[in-house]
Design a protein around this motif. Structure first.
Motif, short mmCIF file in Angstrom:
data_model
loop_
_atom_site.label_atom_id
_atom_site.label_comp_id
_atom_site.label_asym_id
_atom_site.label_seq_id
_atom_site.Cartn_x
_atom_site.Cartn_y
_atom_site.Cartn_z
N PHE A 99 0.81 -1.21 0.00
CA PHE A 99 0.00 0.00 0.00
C PHE A 99 0.85 1.27 0.00
O PHE A 99 1.99 1.28 0.46
CB PHE A 99 -0.93 0.00 1.22
CG PHE A 99 -1.92 -1.13 1.21
CD1 PHE A 99 -3.13 -0.99 0.57
CD2 PHE A 99 -1.61 -2.34 1.82
CE1 PHE A 99 -4.04 -2.03 0.54
CE2 PHE A 99 -2.51 -3.39 1.79
CZ PHE A 99 -3.72 -3.25 1.15
N GLU A 100 0.24 2.34 -0.49
CA GLU A 100 0.87 3.65 -0.41
C GLU A 100 0.88 4.14 1.03
O GLU A 100 0.12 3.66 1.88
CB GLU A 100 0.11 4.66 -1.28
CG GLU A 100 0.25 4.44 -2.78
CD GLU A 100 1.62 4.83 -3.32
OE1 GLU A 100 2.46 5.35 -2.53
OE2 GLU A 100 1.87 4.61 -4.51
N LYS A 101 1.75 5.08 1.32
CA LYS A 101 1.81 5.67 2.65
C LYS A 101 0.57 6.52 2.90
O LYS A 101 0.04 7.17 2.01
CB LYS A 101 3.06 6.54 2.79
CG LYS A 101 4.37 5.77 2.66
CD LYS A 101 5.57 6.68 2.79
CE LYS A 101 5.69 7.26 4.19
NZ LYS A 101 6.92 8.06 4.36
N GLY A 102 0.09 6.47 4.15
CA GLY A 102 -0.98 7.35 4.57
C GLY A 102 -2.38 6.92 4.18
O GLY A 102 -3.32 7.71 4.27
N VAL A 103 -2.55 5.65 3.75
CA VAL A 103 -3.89 5.20 3.32
C VAL A 103 -4.62 4.45 4.42
O VAL A 103 -5.76 4.02 4.23
CB VAL A 103 -3.80 4.33 2.04
CG1 VAL A 103 -3.21 5.13 0.90
CG2 VAL A 103 -3.00 3.06 2.29
N PHE A 104 -3.96 4.26 5.60
CA PHE A 104 -4.62 3.66 6.76
C PHE A 104 -4.60 4.65 7.92
O PHE A 104 -3.63 5.39 8.10
CB PHE A 104 -3.90 2.38 7.20
CG PHE A 104 -3.98 1.26 6.19
CD1 PHE A 104 -5.19 0.62 5.93
CD2 PHE A 104 -2.85 0.83 5.52
CE1 PHE A 104 -5.27 -0.41 5.02
CE2 PHE A 104 -2.92 -0.20 4.60
CZ PHE A 104 -4.13 -0.83 4.35
N ASP A 105 -5.67 4.64 8.71
CA ASP A 105 -5.64 5.43 9.94
C ASP A 105 -5.03 4.59 11.06
O ASP A 105 -4.56 3.47 10.84
CB ASP A 105 -7.04 5.93 10.30
CG ASP A 105 -8.04 4.80 10.55
OD1 ASP A 105 -7.61 3.66 10.86
OD2 ASP A 105 -9.25 5.07 10.45
N GLU A 115 -9.52 0.95 -3.88
CA GLU A 115 -8.94 0.89 -5.22
C GLU A 115 -7.90 1.99 -5.45
O GLU A 115 -7.13 1.93 -6.40
CB GLU A 115 -10.02 0.96 -6.29
CG GLU A 115 -10.81 2.23 -6.33
CD GLU A 115 -12.06 2.19 -5.46
OE1 GLU A 115 -12.95 3.03 -5.69
OE2 GLU A 115 -12.14 1.32 -4.56
N CYS A 116 -7.87 2.98 -4.55
CA CYS A 116 -6.88 4.06 -4.65
C CYS A 116 -5.78 3.94 -3.61
O CYS A 116 -4.98 4.86 -3.45
CB CYS A 116 -7.58 5.41 -4.49
SG CYS A 116 -8.78 5.78 -5.77
N ILE A 167 -1.18 10.58 -5.29
CA ILE A 167 -0.36 10.04 -4.19
C ILE A 167 0.65 9.00 -4.64
O ILE A 167 1.44 8.52 -3.83
CB ILE A 167 -1.24 9.42 -3.08
CG1 ILE A 167 -2.04 8.23 -3.62
CG2 ILE A 167 -2.16 10.46 -2.46
CD1 ILE A 167 -2.75 7.44 -2.55
N GLY A 168 0.64 8.61 -5.91
CA GLY A 168 1.60 7.61 -6.38
C GLY A 168 3.02 8.06 -6.13
O GLY A 168 3.45 9.11 -6.61
N SER A 274 -4.31 7.94 -13.12
CA SER A 274 -3.45 6.84 -12.66
C SER A 274 -2.50 6.40 -13.77
O SER A 274 -2.61 6.85 -14.92
CB SER A 274 -4.32 5.66 -12.20
OG SER A 274 -5.16 5.21 -13.24
N ARG A 275 -1.57 5.51 -13.43
CA ARG A 275 -0.58 5.00 -14.37
C ARG A 275 -0.38 3.51 -14.12
O ARG A 275 0.61 3.08 -13.55
CB ARG A 275 0.74 5.77 -14.20
CG ARG A 275 1.78 5.56 -15.29
CD ARG A 275 3.19 5.56 -14.75
NE ARG A 275 3.44 4.39 -13.91
CZ ARG A 275 4.58 4.15 -13.28
NH1 ARG A 275 5.56 5.03 -13.33
NH2 ARG A 275 4.75 3.05 -12.55
#
Length: 309
Positions: A99-105, A115-116, A167-168, A274-275
């Motif tokens: 996962f990307e950083k900062g997508v969980f609390d 999906e993002c 955020i990518g 997106s890419r």
């Protein structure tokens, strides 16, 4: 295991045959510069089928709490988390989520739509997902490998990379051989297929042409059993003049060939597009030793499968 009851799963993704996809001039350019862009490798419809299947995988993913791993493109930062490192180095024969950083609390709940949230999925889509397996072993891919003189190529790993809009994360300058080391060097090649248009705005690859001829100065290695961190770096990445990098935008369906030692990077995706990319690595196994210190190791369940079928 990811559920496979889907319309897309019942489709047969046909990737046609084209011996002329890679010309002798193209092969020479790849050998000289360390990378090559081939437009039109897949049809847009083939890209759409792969993206549709990935949407189903993401929709159905059930990631245990301890596996809600935020993938950092800063490798030293990633090593600090033992749980995430173990999840990473045991993913070579599985389909796992990064996962990307900062997508969980703080409770581990998504702060964005699932999906993002993903940076990538890896590292064995080529073995566990029939549509991706079909593309990886396609006659087109085999023809490219043969034109480049690969005698006994095997598939090392595969990834689906999202490069989420806004955020990518940035991928700093690196060489794939740092992570996929062989003796002798020069035996690994990445195949990077754009499933959407890849532009300067949404994080295209940038290369230093000819940099694959200078060897490597850094390696990521497994540490002795029982050590922490589980993997570490030996040596240091060089500092590269930003003016040496050349962008490599590519249209949807295009293929980028990446020599294992060519220096490349990509910027953060600050656009609203997106890419999505499907990428995998091959190794010429003839007269080649795969390092037992690499993070990625073949397993009993999944030895490195041969490309040619």
């Amino acid at each position: 295991m990811v559920p496979r009851e889907s319309l897309a799963e019942d489709c047969i993704l046909y990737v046609g045959n084209s011996m002329d996809m890679l010309t002798e001039e193209d092969a020479k350019k790849y050998q000289e510069e360390g990378y090559l862009v081939l437009q039109g490798f897949l049809d847009p419809e083939e890209c759409d089928v792969l993206r549709e299947r990935m949407s189903e995988i993401v929709e159905r993913m059930d990631v245990p709490e301890h596996c809600r791993t935020q993938f950092s493109t800063n490798q030293e930062e990633q090593l600090k988390n033992q749980g995430s490192t173990d999840y990473f180095i045991t993913s070579g024969d599985k389909v796992r989520f990064f996962f990307e950083k900062g997508v969980f609390d703080k409770k581990g709940d998504f702060t964005v739509a699932r999906e993002c949230s993903l940076n990538k999925i890896g590292h064995a889509l080529h073995a566990n997902e029939p549509l991706y397996k079909n593309v990886t072993h396609s006659q087109k891919v085999q023809n490219v490998a043969k034109k480049l003189g690969l005698m006994c190529p095997v598939i090392l790993q595969s990834m689906y990379i999202f490069k989420q809009p806004g955020i990518g994360g940035e991928v700093t300058p690196h060489q794939d051989a740092t992570f996929l080391y062989t003796e002798p060097l020069g035996k690994v090649m990445g195949l990077w297929i754009a499933l959407e248009d890849v532009t300067l705005q949404n994080g295209c690859l940038w290369f230093i042409p000819g940099s694959h001829k200078n060897g490597i100065t850094r390696r990521m290695v497994r540490t002795p059993k029982g050590s922490f961190p589980l993997i570490d770096f030996v040596g240091r990445e060089q500092n590269y003049d930003d003016k040496l990098f050349i962008p490599a935008p590519v249209k949807k369906g295009g293929l980028v060939l990446i020599h294992g030692e060519v220096v490349h990077r990509s910027a953060q995706n600050l656009s609203d597009h997106s890419r999505h990319v499907y990428t995998f690595h091959l190794m010429e196994s003839q007269d080649t030793q795969w390092s037992p210190e690499n993070w990625l190791q073949p397993t009993q369940d999944l030895p490195f499968p041969p490309l040619y079928t």
